[in-house]
Design a protein around this motif. Structure first.
Motif, short mmCIF file in Angstrom:
data_model
loop_
_atom_site.label_atom_id
_atom_site.label_comp_id
_atom_site.label_asym_id
_atom_site.label_seq_id
_atom_site.Cartn_x
_atom_site.Cartn_y
_atom_site.Cartn_z
N TYR A 133 0.80 -1.23 0.00
CA TYR A 133 0.00 0.00 0.00
C TYR A 133 0.84 1.28 0.00
O TYR A 133 0.29 2.37 0.07
N ASP A 134 2.18 1.17 -0.09
CA ASP A 134 2.99 2.39 -0.22
C ASP A 134 2.69 3.10 -1.53
O ASP A 134 2.70 4.33 -1.60
N GLN A 135 2.44 2.33 -2.58
CA GLN A 135 2.18 2.96 -3.88
C GLN A 135 0.82 3.65 -3.87
O GLN A 135 0.63 4.66 -4.55
N LYS A 138 -0.40 5.15 -1.24
CA LYS A 138 -0.14 6.43 -0.56
C LYS A 138 0.46 7.44 -1.55
O LYS A 138 0.07 8.61 -1.57
N LYS A 139 1.41 6.95 -2.34
CA LYS A 139 2.05 7.82 -3.33
C LYS A 139 1.01 8.33 -4.35
O LYS A 139 0.95 9.52 -4.65
N LEU A 149 -2.24 8.62 -4.12
CA LEU A 149 -3.28 9.51 -3.61
C LEU A 149 -2.77 10.95 -3.50
O LEU A 149 -3.55 11.89 -3.41
N LYS A 150 -1.46 11.12 -3.54
CA LYS A 150 -0.91 12.49 -3.52
C LYS A 150 -0.81 13.06 -4.93
O LYS A 150 -0.47 14.22 -5.12
N GLU A 187 -4.74 -3.03 -4.15
CA GLU A 187 -3.97 -1.78 -4.24
C GLU A 187 -4.02 -1.23 -5.67
O GLU A 187 -4.29 -0.03 -5.87
N GLN A 215 -8.03 -0.87 7.59
CA GLN A 215 -6.86 0.02 7.63
C GLN A 215 -7.10 1.29 6.81
O GLN A 215 -6.17 2.02 6.52
N PHE A 275 -7.69 1.61 3.65
CA PHE A 275 -7.22 1.64 2.26
C PHE A 275 -8.40 1.54 1.29
O PHE A 275 -8.27 1.74 0.09
N LEU A 320 -7.37 7.17 3.58
CA LEU A 320 -6.14 7.79 4.12
C LEU A 320 -6.23 9.32 4.14
O LEU A 320 -5.25 10.01 3.88
N SER A 377 -7.63 11.32 2.12
CA SER A 377 -7.49 12.01 0.83
C SER A 377 -8.81 12.61 0.34
O SER A 377 -8.83 13.33 -0.64
#
Ligand SMILES: Cc1cc2nc3c(=O)[nH]c(=O)nc-3n(C[C@H](O)[C@H](O)[C@H](O)COP(=O)(O)O)c2cc1C
Ligand code: SF4
Ligand code: FES
Lengths: 464, 189
Positions: free
Chosen positions: A38-40, A42-43, A45-46, A115, A154, A156, A162, A164
């Motif tokens: 799920y790091d990608q 987070k990336k 969503l920015k 994801e 979580q 996601f 998160l 967003s």
């Protein structure tokens, strides 16, 4: 170092299947998060949604479900002034004979798919997504539903992901054993609770009118997983994998007459038929020889292992390419008159009779035609009946010609691509193995009436 | 539940497998399960047709006329809209399978691996007579004892481990014909 219970071949390049058969790996979210899961998301969503689509376009990703259509381009087909809800559908019907890749993602790595889907939904503005899973994957449906719950816990998935401001619900929808539900508009009808009759085109893409007549993006399981890696690597970097116009990696599934059948994730176009069948799959079974290969799922046209193809270079000149030197990519296989399709490679050796192979496939298509269009419904059944005669030694040489002409009368005259899917195997097998099929026929039979009606007619009609 | 015309026209015939499945009766738990599924399709009740039919088939082994009526009432549909779905999809059954329903893949890679011989072995061992089955209207054949039934399925998406089959919801790989006995041994009844 990642270790595997079934080690990948050194020629493989694993992105999507990185976690398949991985020692110590399980489908839980804890396991996925330990590995950077799920790091990608987070990336992504920015980012601005439009820029995600742009990266996917730059990556050159082409759909892994069958048609090989550019994914990023498909996403831009949503009408610009749309005010209706947008839907994202993941096609997990995986029913093209010879294909067995989405199975492993759904069972072993469901969070990779989730994801990828959340990122894709964010890019296209979908607030509801469905994962259509074939009925024959009951365990996968449970695993994926559990994974969605874990992801929701979580944040996601769900409301305000998160922080967003982006909301997305994902649901699993199970099929009920019909191949035609893999066709995207058939799938949509099935999701609407109806018989899965494919829709008349145009519109050519459900991106304009799809689920509940709203814009809908349908992508294959594997395609959606690639989205995550495109965000991770960046579109340009991803496009360096594979070859021009045929970028990235793809999973090739090999079954039939090879020593080591199985799935292999390769860089598109970087492995040839020879390397695939001899190096990765260990060659033919002892004492046998390769005869023919269906390269992209049962609907793709069969290739003979002793064929040579005449291809056109970009500058207009011609070159010859032998079967064994075909690189596994979309464009070369298409230029050879077949297709990369769903990545299902079915191999036949010299012990196989082509009339038997043909009859097996005809039985599949006759069973799976949805019955909406006459050429497909009637034609697929006639093709099966004729090839039934062929395998039981009851066919005449004329039957082979009739079979071929029936196939050519389906192709191009139907609502959905099932028409081609059912007629291409017949056209190709007859075109390439005509002598072998004719050897299975009995010329003398032509004199005999072929059915009770004809027999009755002959008895009552005066000879001319 | 009102007696419907479906009762006469689609009443499922009994099979030796019938005693192994509970008669159709809706419990509060099933009702709740159905409502939960319906909530996945906000504003689009009809979309829950397949999920509700799955619930019914999972609990009762097959889909009876009464079950079709229940699904139709639940989704505010004419029963014919549900019946047409049931009759289209090979995954839905209108008569009872055995306690253990075995689906053998008949498509190319599995056929090359011996799935048709596997089917023959399974029928021999369970006393199933497939002569009356066809691929469309009577795909399922049940053993005289009612414990086993067989059906050919199309490609189960595991061609690399051919021949493959499913027993109820369990998936089995590389079941060469010689392993038929071993497979049945896992489902002693
Ligand atoms: C008869 C038929 C069957 C299909 N079956 C599948 C399938 O099982 N899985 C799949 O992903 N796509 C299947 N497709 C392709 C879909 O219609 C659609 O093109 C694809 O899901 C789009 O995803 P992609 O762009 O990511 O490849 C099928 C198409 C046809 C005509
Ligand atoms: S081509 Fe065949 S499967 Fe497709 S809509 Fe027509 S009848 Fe149905
Ligand atoms: S042919 Fe049997 S699983 Fe594909």
């Amino acid at each position: 170092m990642i270790t595997y219970t079934k080690p990948p071949h050194p020629r493989e390049h694993r992105l999507i299947f990185k976690n398949v058969d991985r020692v110590g790996w399980d489908p839980s979210i804890e396991c996925y998060l330990r590995d950077g899961g799920y790091d990608q998301l987070k990336k992504a969503l920015k980012m601005v949604p439009k820029d995600i689509t742009e990266e996917v376009k730059k990556s050159g990703l082409r759909g892994r479900g069958g048609a090989g259509f550019p994914t990023g381009m498909k996403w831009t087909f949503i009408p610009p002034n749309n005010t209706k809800p947008v839907y994202l559908i993941c096609n997990g019907d995986e029913s093209e004979p010879g294909t067995f890749k989405d199975r492993y993602i759904l069972h072993q790595d469901p969070h990779q798919l989730i994801e990828g889907m959340v990122i894709a939904a964010f890019a296209v503005g979908a607030k509801t997504a469905y994962i259509y899973i074939r009925e024959e994957f009951p365990a996968a449906a449970q695993i994926v539903e559990k994974a969605i719950e874990e992801a929701r816990a979580q944040n996601f998935v769900g409301a305000n992901i998160l922080g967003s401001g982006f909301d997305l619900e994902i649901y699993v929808h199970r099929g009920a054993g019909a191949y035609i539900c893999g066709e995207e508009t058939g799938l949509i009808e099935s999701l609407e609770g109806k018989r899965p009759y494919p829709r008349i085109k145009p519109p050519y893409f459900p991106a304009a009118l799809g689920l509940y007549m709203c814009p809908t993006i349908v992508n294959n399981v594997e395609s959606l997983c690639h989205v995550k890696h495109i965000i991770e690597m960046g579109g340009d970097e991803y496009a360096k994998l594979g070859v021009a116009r045929n970028t990235g990696t793809r999973i090739v599934c090999v079954s039939g007459d090879v020593k080591n059948p199985g799935y292999f994730e390769i860089q598109v176009g970087k492995v040839t038929m020879r390397e695939l069948l001899y190096d990765l799959c260990g060659g033919p079974k002892d004492g046998r020889e390769f005869k023919a290969v269906i390269p992209g799922g049962s609907s793709s046209k069969i290739l003979r292992c002793d064929e040579t193809f005449k291809l056109r270079n970009p500058d207009g000149s011609e070159r010859e390419l032998g079967f064994w030197d075909i690189p596994l990519d979309f464009d070369t296989l298409a230029a050879c008159g077949s297709m990369a399709g769903s990545g299902g490679v079915i191999v036949m050796d010299n012990t196989r009779k082509m009339s038997w192979v043909l009859n097996n496939l005809n039985a599949f298509y006759a069973h799976e035609s949805c019955g909406q269009c006459t050429p497909c419904r009637e034609g697929s059944t006639w093709m099966r009946k004729i090839s039934d005669r062929l395998v039981s030694g009851e066919a005449t040489p004329e039957d082979v010609a009739t079979l071929e002409s029936v196939a050519y009368q389906i192709d191009g005259r139907t609502i959905c691509a099932f028409g081609e899917a059912s007629s291409w195997p017949v056209e190709a097998i007859i075109g390439k193995f005509r002598e072998e099929l004719l050897a299975d026929t009995r010329p003398g039979l032509a004199e005999k009436p072929r059915n009770p009606e004809a027999e009755a007619q002959r008895r009552f009609l005066q000879p001319v | 539940m009102s007696a419907s015309i479906l009762e006469e026209n689609t009443a499922s015939h009994e099979t030796p497998g019938t005693p192994f499945h509970p008669p159709f009766a809706i419990t509060p738990a099933l009702e709740a399960e159905a409502d939960e599924r319906i909530s996945h399709y906000p504003g689009n009740l009809r979309s829950a047709t397949l999920p509700l039919l799955h619930i019914v088939q999972h609990h009762f082994g097959y889909i009876s006329a009464a079950a079709i009526d229940w699904v139709a009432a639940k989704l505010d549909l004419e029963p014919i809209k549900v019946l047409e779905v049931v009759t289209f999809y090979p995954g839905f059954r209108q008569s009872a399978p055995g306690k253990f329903h075995i689906r053998v893949c008949r498509t190319l890679s599995c056929a090359m691996g011996g799935s048709h011989e596997l089917m023959e072995r399974l029928c021999e061992l369970t006393g199933i007579d497939r002569s009356a089955s066809d691929s469309h209207h009577h795909p399922i054949s049940v053993s005289p004892c009612g414990k086993y039934s067989v059906e050919f399925a199309e490609c189960l998406a595991s061609c690399g481990t051919a021949p493959v089959c499913m027993v109820n919801d369990d998936f089995h790989e590389a079941v060469v014909p010689d392993k038929a006995e071993e497979l049945l041994g896992k489902y002693p009844g």
